[in-house]
Design a protein around this motif. Sequence first.
Motif, short mmCIF file in Angstrom:
data_model
loop_
_atom_site.label_atom_id
_atom_site.label_comp_id
_atom_site.label_asym_id
_atom_site.label_seq_id
_atom_site.Cartn_x
_atom_site.Cartn_y
_atom_site.Cartn_z
N GLN A 138 0.86 -1.18 0.00
CA GLN A 138 0.00 0.00 0.00
C GLN A 138 0.90 1.23 0.00
OE1 GLN A 138 -3.07 -2.21 2.97
NE2 GLN A 138 -3.54 -0.06 2.60
N SER A 139 0.48 2.22 -0.76
CA SER A 139 1.38 3.33 -1.06
C SER A 139 1.76 4.16 0.16
CB SER A 139 0.74 4.23 -2.12
OG SER A 139 -0.57 4.60 -1.73
N SER A 140 0.90 4.24 1.15
CA SER A 140 1.20 5.06 2.33
C SER A 140 0.80 4.32 3.59
CB SER A 140 0.41 6.38 2.28
OG SER A 140 0.64 7.08 1.10
N LEU A 158 -7.26 -1.42 4.69
CA LEU A 158 -6.44 -2.58 4.37
C LEU A 158 -6.77 -3.09 2.98
CD1 LEU A 158 -6.66 -4.60 7.70
CD2 LEU A 158 -4.65 -3.46 6.81
N CYS A 159 -5.74 -3.33 2.21
CA CYS A 159 -5.87 -3.94 0.90
C CYS A 159 -5.45 -5.41 1.01
CB CYS A 159 -4.98 -3.21 -0.10
SG CYS A 159 -4.92 -3.94 -1.74
N ALA A 160 -6.09 -6.26 0.22
CA ALA A 160 -5.74 -7.68 0.23
C ALA A 160 -5.87 -8.23 -1.19
CB ALA A 160 -6.63 -8.46 1.19
N SER A 161 -5.18 -9.34 -1.42
CA SER A 161 -5.33 -10.03 -2.70
C SER A 161 -5.36 -11.53 -2.46
CB SER A 161 -4.20 -9.66 -3.66
OG SER A 161 -2.97 -10.28 -3.27
N SER A 162 -5.96 -12.25 -3.41
CA SER A 162 -5.99 -13.70 -3.34
C SER A 162 -6.22 -14.27 -4.73
CB SER A 162 -7.11 -14.18 -2.39
OG SER A 162 -8.38 -13.91 -2.93
N LEU A 163 -5.93 -15.56 -4.86
CA LEU A 163 -6.20 -16.24 -6.11
C LEU A 163 -7.70 -16.46 -6.24
CD1 LEU A 163 -3.38 -18.92 -6.05
CD2 LEU A 163 -3.65 -17.13 -7.76
N TYR A 164 -8.17 -16.50 -7.45
CA TYR A 164 -9.56 -16.86 -7.70
C TYR A 164 -9.78 -18.27 -7.17
CZ TYR A 164 -14.05 -16.83 -10.06
OH TYR A 164 -15.39 -16.85 -10.33
N PHE A 214 -3.82 -12.33 1.15
CA PHE A 214 -2.59 -11.68 1.60
C PHE A 214 -2.87 -10.19 1.73
CE2 PHE A 214 0.41 -15.15 1.33
CZ PHE A 214 -0.26 -16.06 0.54
N PHE A 215 -2.42 -9.62 2.83
CA PHE A 215 -2.76 -8.25 3.14
C PHE A 215 -1.57 -7.31 3.05
CE2 PHE A 215 -7.08 -8.33 4.88
CZ PHE A 215 -7.30 -9.69 4.99
N GLY A 216 -1.88 -6.07 2.72
CA GLY A 216 -0.90 -5.01 2.88
C GLY A 216 -0.82 -4.58 4.33
N GLN A 217 0.04 -3.63 4.60
CA GLN A 217 0.26 -3.20 5.99
C GLN A 217 -0.70 -2.11 6.44
OE1 GLN A 217 4.76 -2.80 6.04
NE2 GLN A 217 4.39 -3.98 7.89
N GLY A 218 -1.59 -1.74 5.58
CA GLY A 218 -2.62 -0.80 5.99
C GLY A 218 -2.21 0.65 5.81
N THR A 219 -3.21 1.48 5.57
CA THR A 219 -3.03 2.93 5.51
C THR A 219 -3.94 3.54 6.56
OG1 THR A 219 -2.51 2.97 3.15
CG2 THR A 219 -3.33 5.02 4.14
N ARG A 220 -3.33 4.24 7.49
CA ARG A 220 -4.14 4.92 8.49
C ARG A 220 -4.44 6.32 7.97
NH1 ARG A 220 -5.68 3.68 13.35
NH2 ARG A 220 -4.14 2.04 13.65
N LEU A 221 -5.68 6.54 7.60
CA LEU A 221 -6.12 7.81 7.02
C LEU A 221 -6.82 8.65 8.08
CD1 LEU A 221 -6.72 9.68 4.57
CD2 LEU A 221 -8.85 8.39 4.27
N THR A 222 -6.39 9.88 8.17
CA THR A 222 -7.05 10.85 9.05
C THR A 222 -7.58 11.98 8.18
OG1 THR A 222 -5.55 10.33 10.88
CG2 THR A 222 -6.80 12.40 11.02
N VAL A 223 -8.87 12.26 8.31
CA VAL A 223 -9.48 13.35 7.58
C VAL A 223 -9.81 14.46 8.58
CG1 VAL A 223 -11.34 14.06 6.03
CG2 VAL A 223 -10.45 11.73 5.91
N VAL A 224 -9.24 15.63 8.32
CA VAL A 224 -9.41 16.74 9.30
C VAL A 224 -10.26 17.87 8.69
CG1 VAL A 224 -7.28 16.20 10.49
CG2 VAL A 224 -7.24 17.82 8.59
#
Lengths: 116, 114
Positions: free
Chosen positions: A6-8, A90-96, A106-116
């Motif tokens: 995940q990008s951020s 959290l983003c994840a991917s898997s085989l069909y 399989f998961f990414g490490q997550g992006t903690r988003l804060t909207v102010v």
Amino acid sequence: DVKVTQSSRYLVKRTGEKVFLECVQDMDHENMFWYRQDPGLGLRLIYFSYDVKMKEKGDIPEGYSVSREKKERFSLILESASTNQTSMYLCASSLYPRAGGPDEAFFGQGTRLTVV
Amino acid sequence: AQTVTQSQPEMSVQEAETVTLSCTYDTSENNYYLFWYKQPPSRQMILVIRQEAYKQQNATENRFSVNFQKAAKSFSLKISDSQLGDTAMYFCAFMKHNSNDMRFGAGTRLTVKP
């Protein structure tokens, strides 16, 4: 090893901004997912995609859209960010699913988003 | 829609002891899959164990085992000989047969104490 990136890890955005969360996987998985994780609510499915340009709504799609132009990349878009979208994504991917049943996600490490 | 319930928001256990995390689910499906995922403080979700509903034998992975009760729609995770590295959030998940999406419970935060 499967890698979902995940990008951020952390992101702070202002109310009303358009926000892009990017996810890339390197194992040629057909399925990709976006979840939102909130305390006491667990992981809730926002959208998933089982092929390029295909998407399906999950349980909480309102306020979100997704894009999958290439197999390895799945983007989550907040068209106009609001404070109630402050969360862990959290983003994840898997085989069909194969004849033997589904593979693990399989998961990414997550992006903690804060909207102010 | 399927629902997954984890009734224990938090649990703790002493190192080397055994702990059981509960999970129940609601479905009208007969064929499905159940999973336990672990999310340590690093936030990286990792598959711990999976169970096919058509298999009566409970799955086991080293110190991790499940008690799958299909009629009761219960899928508990037992961790034996708990280690400090087992400290994490644990999520129970459900997936229908021939489906693409996975549904999760709210999670149980497990702390292993030295």
